[in-house]
Design a protein around this motif. Sequence first.
Motif, PDB file in Angstrom:
ATOM      1  N   VAL A  28       0.867  -1.186   0.000  1.00  0.00           N
ATOM      2  CA  VAL A  28       0.000   0.000   0.000  1.00  0.00           C
ATOM      3  C   VAL A  28       0.901   1.232   0.000  1.00  0.00           C
ATOM      4  O   VAL A  28       2.107   1.118   0.224  1.00  0.00           O
ATOM      5  N   TYR A  29       0.334   2.422  -0.258  1.00  0.00           N
ATOM      6  CA  TYR A  29       1.121   3.652  -0.145  1.00  0.00           C
ATOM      7  C   TYR A  29       1.408   3.940   1.331  1.00  0.00           C
ATOM      8  O   TYR A  29       0.582   3.654   2.207  1.00  0.00           O
ATOM      9  N   GLY A  30       2.596   4.498   1.589  1.00  0.00           N
ATOM     10  CA  GLY A  30       2.978   4.843   2.956  1.00  0.00           C
ATOM     11  C   GLY A  30       3.168   6.343   3.096  1.00  0.00           C
ATOM     12  O   GLY A  30       3.401   7.052   2.114  1.00  0.00           O
ATOM     13  N   LEU A  31       3.052   6.824   4.351  1.00  0.00           N
ATOM     14  CA  LEU A  31       3.315   8.234   4.649  1.00  0.00           C
ATOM     15  C   LEU A  31       4.677   8.263   5.329  1.00  0.00           C
ATOM     16  O   LEU A  31       4.811   7.807   6.463  1.00  0.00           O
ATOM     17  N   ALA A  32       5.703   8.776   4.596  1.00  0.00           N
ATOM     18  CA  ALA A  32       7.080   8.498   5.009  1.00  0.00           C
ATOM     19  C   ALA A  32       7.803   9.700   5.591  1.00  0.00           C
ATOM     20  O   ALA A  32       7.610  10.838   5.153  1.00  0.00           O
ATOM     21  N   GLY A  33       8.669   9.419   6.586  1.00  0.00           N
ATOM     22  CA  GLY A  33       9.552  10.430   7.155  1.00  0.00           C
ATOM     23  C   GLY A  33      10.833   9.794   7.670  1.00  0.00           C
ATOM     24  O   GLY A  33      10.879   8.574   7.914  1.00  0.00           O
ATOM     25  N   ASN A  34      11.877  10.624   7.828  1.00  0.00           N
ATOM     26  CA  ASN A  34      13.171  10.192   8.370  1.00  0.00           C
ATOM     27  C   ASN A  34      12.984   9.665   9.800  1.00  0.00           C
ATOM     28  O   ASN A  34      12.484  10.390  10.663  1.00  0.00           O
ATOM     29  N   ILE A  35      13.388   8.415  10.056  1.00  0.00           N
ATOM     30  CA  ILE A  35      13.166   7.843  11.403  1.00  0.00           C
ATOM     31  C   ILE A  35      13.898   8.624  12.501  1.00  0.00           C
ATOM     32  O   ILE A  35      13.515   8.568  13.654  1.00  0.00           O
ATOM     33  N   TYR A  36      14.966   9.354  12.112  1.00  0.00           N
ATOM     34  CA  TYR A  36      15.732  10.088  13.134  1.00  0.00           C
ATOM     35  C   TYR A  36      15.264  11.532  13.287  1.00  0.00           C
ATOM     36  O   TYR A  36      15.854  12.294  14.058  1.00  0.00           O
ATOM     37  N   SER A  37      14.242  11.955  12.554  1.00  0.00           N
ATOM     38  CA  SER A  37      13.729  13.331  12.663  1.00  0.00           C
ATOM     39  C   SER A  37      12.446  13.352  13.505  1.00  0.00           C
ATOM     40  O   SER A  37      11.395  12.898  13.058  1.00  0.00           O
ATOM     41  N   PRO A  51      -2.787   7.449  17.065  1.00  0.00           N
ATOM     42  CA  PRO A  51      -2.365   7.523  18.465  1.00  0.00           C
ATOM     43  C   PRO A  51      -0.892   7.100  18.626  1.00  0.00           C
ATOM     44  O   PRO A  51      -0.424   6.222  17.908  1.00  0.00           O
ATOM     45  N   PHE A  52      -0.194   7.738  19.577  1.00  0.00           N
ATOM     46  CA  PHE A  52       1.244   7.476  19.732  1.00  0.00           C
ATOM     47  C   PHE A  52       1.549   6.061  20.230  1.00  0.00           C
ATOM     48  O   PHE A  52       2.682   5.609  20.150  1.00  0.00           O
ATOM     49  N   PHE A  53       0.526   5.343  20.754  1.00  0.00           N
ATOM     50  CA  PHE A  53       0.813   3.971  21.218  1.00  0.00           C
ATOM     51  C   PHE A  53       0.978   3.005  20.056  1.00  0.00           C
ATOM     52  O   PHE A  53       1.339   1.858  20.229  1.00  0.00           O
ATOM     53  N   ASN A  54       0.730   3.482  18.828  1.00  0.00           N
ATOM     54  CA  ASN A  54       0.770   2.610  17.656  1.00  0.00           C
ATOM     55  C   ASN A  54       2.102   2.783  16.914  1.00  0.00           C
ATOM     56  O   ASN A  54       2.308   3.764  16.221  1.00  0.00           O
ATOM     57  N   PRO A  55       3.021   1.811  17.075  1.00  0.00           N
ATOM     58  CA  PRO A  55       4.370   1.979  16.511  1.00  0.00           C
ATOM     59  C   PRO A  55       4.419   1.896  14.979  1.00  0.00           C
ATOM     60  O   PRO A  55       3.479   1.407  14.354  1.00  0.00           O
ATOM     61  N   LEU A  56       5.513   2.389  14.396  1.00  0.00           N
ATOM     62  CA  LEU A  56       5.653   2.497  12.938  1.00  0.00           C
ATOM     63  C   LEU A  56       6.598   1.432  12.372  1.00  0.00           C
ATOM     64  O   LEU A  56       7.432   0.888  13.098  1.00  0.00           O
ATOM     65  N   ILE A  57       6.468   1.172  11.069  1.00  0.00           N
ATOM     66  CA  ILE A  57       7.389   0.248  10.394  1.00  0.00           C
ATOM     67  C   ILE A  57       8.551   1.044   9.786  1.00  0.00           C
ATOM     68  O   ILE A  57       8.334   2.073   9.146  1.00  0.00           O
ATOM     69  N   VAL A  58       9.779   0.540  10.002  1.00  0.00           N
ATOM     70  CA  VAL A  58      10.981   1.163   9.435  1.00  0.00           C
ATOM     71  C   VAL A  58      11.283   0.490   8.094  1.00  0.00           C
ATOM     72  O   VAL A  58      11.313  -0.742   8.004  1.00  0.00           O
ATOM     73  N   LEU A 131      13.334   5.115   6.365  1.00  0.00           N
ATOM     74  CA  LEU A 131      12.047   5.814   6.407  1.00  0.00           C
ATOM     75  C   LEU A 131      11.040   5.053   7.277  1.00  0.00           C
ATOM     76  O   LEU A 131      10.852   3.846   7.100  1.00  0.00           O
ATOM     77  N   ALA A 132      10.399   5.785   8.178  1.00  0.00           N
ATOM     78  CA  ALA A 132       9.232   5.235   8.857  1.00  0.00           C
ATOM     79  C   ALA A 132       8.051   5.502   7.945  1.00  0.00           C
ATOM     80  O   ALA A 132       7.922   6.603   7.419  1.00  0.00           O
ATOM     81  N   ALA A 133       7.201   4.492   7.733  1.00  0.00           N
ATOM     82  CA  ALA A 133       6.051   4.718   6.859  1.00  0.00           C
ATOM     83  C   ALA A 133       4.870   3.841   7.239  1.00  0.00           C
ATOM     84  O   ALA A 133       4.842   2.655   6.912  1.00  0.00           O
ATOM     85  N   PRO A 134       3.910   4.436   7.930  1.00  0.00           N
ATOM     86  CA  PRO A 134       2.631   3.739   8.106  1.00  0.00           C
ATOM     87  C   PRO A 134       1.822   3.901   6.824  1.00  0.00           C
ATOM     88  O   PRO A 134       2.168   4.725   5.973  1.00  0.00           O
ATOM     89  N   SER A 135       0.767   3.130   6.676  1.00  0.00           N
ATOM     90  CA  SER A 135      -0.086   3.287   5.503  1.00  0.00           C
ATOM     91  C   SER A 135      -0.612   4.724   5.447  1.00  0.00           C
ATOM     92  O   SER A 135      -0.885   5.333   6.480  1.00  0.00           O
ATOM     93  N   ALA A 136      -0.751   5.260   4.228  1.00  0.00           N
ATOM     94  CA  ALA A 136      -1.079   6.683   4.061  1.00  0.00           C
ATOM     95  C   ALA A 136      -2.593   6.915   4.071  1.00  0.00           C
ATOM     96  O   ALA A 136      -3.179   7.346   3.084  1.00  0.00           O
ATOM     97  N   ASN A 137      -3.205   6.608   5.215  1.00  0.00           N
ATOM     98  CA  ASN A 137      -4.642   6.836   5.395  1.00  0.00           C
ATOM     99  C   ASN A 137      -4.875   7.344   6.813  1.00  0.00           C
ATOM    100  O   ASN A 137      -4.081   7.052   7.703  1.00  0.00           O
ATOM    101  N   PRO A 138      -5.975   8.078   7.025  1.00  0.00           N
ATOM    102  CA  PRO A 138      -6.297   8.456   8.398  1.00  0.00           C
ATOM    103  C   PRO A 138      -6.495   7.187   9.232  1.00  0.00           C
ATOM    104  O   PRO A 138      -6.960   6.171   8.715  1.00  0.00           O
ATOM    105  N   PHE A 139      -6.124   7.243  10.508  1.00  0.00           N
ATOM    106  CA  PHE A 139      -6.171   6.084  11.396  1.00  0.00           C
ATOM    107  C   PHE A 139      -7.527   5.370  11.303  1.00  0.00           C
ATOM    108  O   PHE A 139      -8.576   6.004  11.417  1.00  0.00           O
ATOM    109  N   GLY A 140      -7.490   4.060  11.040  1.00  0.00           N
ATOM    110  CA  GLY A 140      -8.716   3.261  11.044  1.00  0.00           C
ATOM    111  C   GLY A 140      -9.418   3.153   9.707  1.00  0.00           C
ATOM    112  O   GLY A 140     -10.277   2.302   9.526  1.00  0.00           O
ATOM    113  N   SER A 141      -9.048   4.015   8.726  1.00  0.00           N
ATOM    114  CA  SER A 141      -9.801   3.964   7.465  1.00  0.00           C
ATOM    115  C   SER A 141      -9.097   3.091   6.421  1.00  0.00           C
ATOM    116  O   SER A 141      -8.048   2.509   6.687  1.00  0.00           O
TER     117      SER A 141
END
Length: 317
Positions: A28-37, A51-58, A131-141
């Motif tokens: 799926v598409y991801g929303l990506a950023g530098n893991i160290y930023s 929510p911050f309790f939900n960790p990201l994939i590197v 890059l950390a990248a969760p799926s590029a959708n609002p949480f839950g959708s």
Amino acid sequence: MSIISKDIQQAASILRTDDIVAIPTETVYGLAGNIYSETAIKKIFSTKLRPFFNPLIVHIPSVDDLPEIVSYIPDKAKLLAEAFWPGSMTLVLKKQAKIPDLITAKKDTVAVRVPNHPVTLALLEEIEFPLAAPSANPFGSISPTKPEHVEHYFKNDIKQVLDGGACMNGIESTIIGFEGDEPIVYRFGALALEVIEAVVGPVKVKTKDEISPEAPGMLERHYAPSTKTILTDDLEDVVENYSNKRIGILAFRNKLNREVSSQIILSETGNLEEAASRLYDALHQLDHENIDIIIAERLPNHGLGKSINDRLERATK
Ligand code: TXA
Ligand code: MG
């Protein structure tokens, strides 16, 4: 030397300035950023309303980068990484101390994968950080499998959607953690259980822990359209009960022989890979039509059928 396109260069410069971009992967598409930023990672969470309790994939460019991210690699993790990377499998392993708490939700483990998409692999080679990248959708959708899905969600919030076409696999990576040195499936996904077991033997499955979810992709309601959705083994029978409603049908291989507002077939030949690749696009389409209810048909519960049924079940909660 590979030639880096203008789009990839643009994404790299945005990422180098602590900002985020949407990236294509084979899942799926991801929303990506530098893991160290910290700035970029906080922006991922706030853009997604995650929510911050939900960790990201590197995301890393190669298996050779794994020791930079994790401190211990069990033998079976090594086997899996060699067999399936680049590809649709995420490993959850003990993290290196330098991996920020924001990425891992303060856990001592980190989720990591090498995605299998030429555009994003070229981008990961170009930049100096994972890059950390969760799926590029609002949480839950519903997760995005085309650039236009991401634009629909986030057009005004992000500077660039890096176009890589439609995602080949169309469903998220399979997540595998470890208890001791033994693999456990935390989330069904684009790599079928049977294929994993062919490499490492039988694996335990733990995808339903609601109290302390190992992978919040396991949260009961997730991947959900805004239209009420139900899941059934018998479309004919259930459609009867909604005869006064505008119905959208999501069927596996056969059209329902009856007049309804909308019908989508996932695979006329009954191919589970094809069905998975079309699933989210079909849900996006139905969700944007003027209907009261989506009635989805349960798929055969093996191979990718298991992963599709898992997503459809969570869409109905
Ligand atoms: O296919 C995919 O995996 C896509 C593409 C963009 O790579 N990414 C994706 O990310 O699905 P996301 O954030 O939507 O789902 C990541 C899942 C979450 O359910 C999260 O809880 C789990 O990975 N996860 C991350 N770190 C973890 C950890 N340390 N332990 C257990 N689960 C973890
Ligand atoms: Mg997600």
